[in-house]
Design a protein around this motif. Structure first.
Motif, PDB file in Angstrom:
ATOM      1  N   HIS B   5      -4.976  -8.248   7.713  1.00  0.00           N
ATOM      2  CA  HIS B   5      -4.084  -9.064   7.121  1.00  0.00           C
ATOM      3  C   HIS B   5      -3.619  -8.629   5.805  1.00  0.00           C
ATOM      4  O   HIS B   5      -4.380  -7.537   5.415  1.00  0.00           O
ATOM      5  N   ILE B   7      -1.495  -8.547   2.153  1.00  0.00           N
ATOM      6  CA  ILE B   7      -0.821  -9.433   1.011  1.00  0.00           C
ATOM      7  C   ILE B   7       0.059  -8.647   0.197  1.00  0.00           C
ATOM      8  O   ILE B   7      -0.145  -7.447  -0.032  1.00  0.00           O
ATOM      9  N   GLY B  53      -4.844  -4.375  10.214  1.00  0.00           N
ATOM     10  CA  GLY B  53      -5.396  -3.663   8.923  1.00  0.00           C
ATOM     11  C   GLY B  53      -5.534  -2.069   9.032  1.00  0.00           C
ATOM     12  O   GLY B  53      -6.273  -1.740   8.381  1.00  0.00           O
ATOM     13  N   THR B  55      -3.467  -0.233   7.577  1.00  0.00           N
ATOM     14  CA  THR B  55      -2.948   0.301   6.161  1.00  0.00           C
ATOM     15  C   THR B  55      -1.676   1.391   6.042  1.00  0.00           C
ATOM     16  O   THR B  55      -1.572   1.649   5.157  1.00  0.00           O
ATOM     17  N   ALA B  58       0.494   0.057   3.526  1.00  0.00           N
ATOM     18  CA  ALA B  58       0.211   0.357   2.240  1.00  0.00           C
ATOM     19  C   ALA B  58       0.491   1.852   2.013  1.00  0.00           C
ATOM     20  O   ALA B  58       0.812   2.321   0.767  1.00  0.00           O
ATOM     21  N   ALA B  64       3.092   0.280  -4.232  1.00  0.00           N
ATOM     22  CA  ALA B  64       1.756  -0.211  -4.163  1.00  0.00           C
ATOM     23  C   ALA B  64       1.721  -1.825  -4.321  1.00  0.00           C
ATOM     24  O   ALA B  64       0.954  -2.255  -5.056  1.00  0.00           O
ATOM     25  N   ILE B  66       0.968  -3.626  -1.579  1.00  0.00           N
ATOM     26  CA  ILE B  66       0.529  -4.175  -0.418  1.00  0.00           C
ATOM     27  C   ILE B  66      -1.212  -3.924  -0.575  1.00  0.00           C
ATOM     28  O   ILE B  66      -1.558  -2.759  -1.051  1.00  0.00           O
ATOM     29  N   THR B  67      -1.751  -5.058  -0.357  1.00  0.00           N
ATOM     30  CA  THR B  67      -3.178  -5.146  -0.147  1.00  0.00           C
ATOM     31  C   THR B  67      -3.838  -5.532   1.271  1.00  0.00           C
ATOM     32  O   THR B  67      -3.063  -6.249   1.851  1.00  0.00           O
ATOM     33  N   VAL B  68      -4.540  -4.771   1.657  1.00  0.00           N
ATOM     34  CA  VAL B  68      -5.022  -4.811   3.117  1.00  0.00           C
ATOM     35  C   VAL B  68      -6.356  -5.131   3.380  1.00  0.00           C
ATOM     36  O   VAL B  68      -7.363  -4.828   2.705  1.00  0.00           O
ATOM     37  N   TYR B  69      -6.503  -5.937   4.321  1.00  0.00           N
ATOM     38  CA  TYR B  69      -8.074  -6.470   4.810  1.00  0.00           C
ATOM     39  C   TYR B  69      -7.931  -6.276   6.156  1.00  0.00           C
ATOM     40  O   TYR B  69      -7.160  -6.208   6.942  1.00  0.00           O
TER      41      TYR B  69
END
Lengths: 251, 82, 352
Positions: B5, B7, B53, B55, B58, B64, B66-69
């Protein structure tokens, strides 16, 4: 019901803390931002945020010191390596790095860059090569490609009059005090990851006190190249790479 | 395949398209809405959750945003054993 | 401490060392180079930074970096080198970083020659780089005064966070005179604004001279001008001799100030009502004192310089139009003789 993925323990990538939580003024898609991010990631990973000092240039990156969460200074155009020399001599145990464009380093500041290398100054230079003067609106620089149109070489750079592109990473590698000099590129994710590894090695060179380290990064300038961000990355691959090969020139 | 996911900080995003181009799963698109600077920010399209996920978005993002899970597969077994 | 015979350049360098100068970056240029050579010996001896830069452009930016890091830092040069440093000087003042520079003036313009001159007056006091500001400029006329001025220059630079010049000429730099050295100062602690890596501080420090917004740069200029007014208020220094009843006052600084003093002494012995006003701070200029002397009845001023007339304009500006201000000067590296000044003064005195 799909498991809710974005929970803290699944977090695997977030914005580096060595970057300030501000919006940059860089144009959309400009890889100055990418360079800032990977430098910041390396500073985080090596735990250097509180120990580092950035010397910003004159050029698009003139506000770099507002984008990095570090002590920082703004140097006169081309003089960042000289200012960094003064800072490093006054703070020998701190990490000092300059962040410079091709106008700043390869043109007006080449003497300072070369002599910092000759002295083996224990600083790191992050050199952004986007083959153009960005901040002033797209003039030719010493790394502009032959035939490349800019506002001061409208019909394309004429090497008969203005000479050939300068190869900074190779030039710096030839100097006695340079301990690490490589060229990388930011034109896609794979190459950006490799660029980050090189930046890490450069800072580690400084930590070990082995002399000057420089990473030349092929970077984009969508606005002044008059391309979309994606096209500009393609242009790096198709046009810049043949003239500016990726490689390790001194390690 | 791992479940991921992302964000995206839509106010910081400048709609530069590089993450969309970089995504191997084609799960990123321009949002129809505008952010406060007038850009169409990038947006994760959830239709059947193909984000792994990885990345790459990102890594491609110059700002910068994008935060990736990523759901680690091992953790899933460990949870079943509990 | 006892007096010892010492060369000007060496004495001023040693004074800087004793004032706690921690970083010296310089470049060879006659007639200043012995100053650099002395630093090359002393600074490493004390574990401090000495570096000969690749150019004066690099040198001033190295000084800027070290001074931004909160250590006492300096350079020295002569006119041509100061010309190369001008952009750096503007950045230094534009970011309020304390820096000391010793200028050992020589004949100009252009390559000029290596003889003593005072032709950098305007450059130092008025055009030391782009933008509205004036560095503090101290002009000693003896080696002892030079030592004292160098010591003072570091204190003024720190106090006002500005650029301070100590301006001598090749004569003072190259000659030897007895002088007493001050005691060695402790190294000064770094101020809280210094660039040292954030470390334990909760705020990062930034040193920059860019203010993109017109109003921000406007505010900064207002702040800078307020500082300059404060300096003008409290830092003017000059030497006045037999001026109270003087019909004619000779105004001269540095080496020409010494020569003028001899001329004034001879004229006084010959019964002439002559005085000497020797500015020690070229900036802030002793305008108020000169105006007071003019108001006090002195109607004739003779400005003597080793240039073609630069301080002349500041004297005229200070005393006003209805005062007879004349000039005697030599450029190109020669020094005026006392007799020449006496002759010019006598001619002026005869005209009533």
């Amino acid at each position: 019901m799909p498991v809710n993925v974005h929970v803290d323990e699944n977090l695997i990538y977030k914005r580096p803390s060595s970057l300030e939580d501000v919006h940059t003024h860089y144009c959309p898609g400009c890889t100055h931002g990418t360079a800032h991010r990977i430098v910041a990631e390396v500073l985080d990973e090596l735990g250097l945020q509180k120990e580092s000092i950035i010397v910003a240039p004159v050029g698009c990156a003139v506000f770099a010191y507002t984008y990095f969460a570090l002590d920082g200074v703004e140097a006169a155009h081309g003089r960042a390596p000289a200012m960094a020399t003064g800072i490093k001599r006054a703070n020998p145990d701190k990490i000092v790095f300059t962040y410079q464009g091709d106008g700043d380093l390869a043109s007006i500041g080449i003497a300072e860059a070369i002599h910092a290398a000759v002295r083996g100054e224990n600083i790191t230079i992050i050199f952004i090569n986007n083959a153009i003067y960005g901040m002033t609106g797209g003039q030719m620089s010493p790394t502009t490609l032959p035939g490349q149109s800019t506002t001061s070489s409208l019909d394309g750079r004429d090497s008969a009059i203005t000479g050939q592109p300068m190869h900074i990473a190779e030039l710096m590698a030839s100097l006695p005090g340079t301990a690490y000099s490589v060229r990388r590129s930011l034109h896609d994710a794979k190459h950006t990851i490799r660029a980050k590894k090189a930046i890490r090695k450069a800072f580690q060179t400084q930590i070990r006190g082995e002399g000057l380290s420089i990473v030349e990064l092929l970077s984009s300038c969508p606005t002044n190249w008059k391309m979309t961000p994606h096209q500009s990355l393609e242009w790096i691959k198709e046009e810049m790479l043949p003239t500016y090969p990726i490689g390790d020139f001194k390690t | 395949m791992a479940k991921g996911h992302v964000i995206i900080d839509i106010e910081r995003c400048k709609g530069c398209d590089l993450c969309i181009q970089a995504c191997p799963q084609d799960v990123l698109e321009f949002a129809p809405t505008f952010n406060h600077k007038g850009y169409h920010p990038a947006m994760l399209v959830e239709h059947d959750n193909h984000c792994t996920g990885c990345t790459l978005c990102a890594v491609a993002c110059p700002d910068a945003c994008i935060t990736v899970y990523r759901e680690a597969p091992k953790r899933k077994q460990r949870m079943e054993k509990l | 401490m006892s007096k010892k015979l010492i060369k000007g350049n060496v004495a001023l360098a040693e004074a800087a060392v004793r004032a706690g100068c921690q970083a010296y970056f310089g470049y060879p240029i006659t007639p200043q180079t012995e100053l650099l050579e002395h630093m090359a010996i002393r600074m490493p001896e004390l574990g401090r930074t000495f570096l000969q830069a690749e150019s004066e452009v690099a040198a001033i930016n190295m000084v800027y970096g070290a001074a931004s890091s909160g250590v006492r830092a300096m350079t020295s040069s002569s006119g041509p080198g100061i010309s190369l440093m001008q952009e750096g000087l503007s950045y230094i003042v534009g970011s309020e970083v304390p820096v000391v520079i010793i200028d050992v003036m020589r004949g100009g313009p252009g390559l000029g020659n290596i003889q003593p001159a005072q032709s950098d007056y305007n450059q130092l006091t008025k055009t030391a780089g782009h933008g509205d500001y004036n560095p503090i400029v101290l002009a000693p006329s003896t080696i002892q005064e030079g030592v004292d001025m160098v010591t003072l220059s570091f204190d003024l630079a720190d106090k006002y966070r500005t650029l301070v010049f100590v301006a001598i000429d090749g004569a003072i730099g190259q000659m030897m005179e007895p002088a007493e050295m001050p005691p060695m100062q402790e190294l000064h602690p770094r101020p809280e604004w210094a660039i040292t890596g954030q470390g334990e501080r909760n705020e990062k420090n930034i040193i920059t001279s860019i203010y993109l917004g017109a109003d921000n740069l406007g505010d900064f200029n207002d702040k800078l001008q307020a500082k300059l007014r404060a300096i003008e208020e409290s830092e003017v220094r000059y030497e006045a001799e037999t001026v109270d009843d003087a019909e004619l006052i000779v105004v001269a600084f540095g080496t020409s100030g010494r020569v003028a003093k001899s001329a004034v002494h001879h004229l006084r012995k010959a019964g002439k009502k002559v005085g000497l006003l020797r500015p020690i701070t070229l900036w802030p200029f002793p305008s108020k004192k000169l105006a007071a002397l003019a108001d006090g009845g002195t109607k004739k001023f003779l400005v003597v310089e080793m240039n073609m007339g630069q301080m002349l304009h500041d004297v005229r500006y200070a005393v006003g139009r209805d005062i007879d201000v004349q000039f005697f000067g030599r450029a190109g590296g020669s020094i005026p003789m006392p007799e020449e000044i006496q002759e010019k003064a006598m001619a002026m005195l005869e005209v009533n």
